[in-house]
Design an enzyme around this catalytic site. Structure first.
Site, PDB file in Angstrom:
ATOM      1  N   ARG A 105     -29.561  53.823  17.257  1.00  0.00           N
ATOM      2  CA  ARG A 105     -28.508  52.850  16.931  1.00  0.00           C
ATOM      3  C   ARG A 105     -29.101  51.491  16.557  1.00  0.00           C
ATOM      4  O   ARG A 105     -28.661  50.867  15.583  1.00  0.00           O
ATOM      5  CB  ARG A 105     -27.534  52.673  18.097  1.00  0.00           C
ATOM      6  N   ASN A 120     -23.014  56.034  19.720  1.00  0.00           N
ATOM      7  CA  ASN A 120     -23.334  57.344  20.279  1.00  0.00           C
ATOM      8  C   ASN A 120     -22.038  58.100  20.539  1.00  0.00           C
ATOM      9  O   ASN A 120     -21.040  57.505  20.949  1.00  0.00           O
ATOM     10  CB  ASN A 120     -24.088  57.207  21.604  1.00  0.00           C
TER      11      ASN A 120
END
Length: 97
Positions: A26, A44
């Site tokens: 990320r 996520n």
């Protein structure tokens, strides 16, 4: 915050699978998107995949999708699913929780 999109912008909704959580995926996506001037978000998913939305020019979004095929050095990418959608005019790139 959302505004209208520039006329030449596209939006890609992306799902990345394999070992993509716990490896900085990320944060690397955030850095890569910001370096390309792409807006959107990344997060996520509970099943271990990563979901992202990229808005920008066709060229920059295509580059970002190509980057997702590799991800950061510690990730192992199996599949990248892409669905194109109507841009929403997102103003920045965020990590969502």
């Amino acid at each position: 915050m959302q505004n209208s999109s520039p006329p030449n912008s596209i939006r890609a909704h992306v799902i990345v699978s394999r070992r993509v959580q716990g490896v900085g995926y990320r944060f690397s996506t955030l850095d890569e998107a910001n370096s390309r001037g792409i807006t959107g978000w990344v997060r996520n998913l509970p099943d271990g995949r990563v979901e992202a939305v990229f808005e920008g020019t066709e060229e920059t979004v295509t580059e970002m999708i190509r980057w997702c095929d590799q991800g950061p050095p510690t990730s192992v990418v199996k599949d990248v699913f892409v669905e194109y959608q109507k841009p929403e005019g997102l103003q920045q790139f965020d990590i969502r929780r």
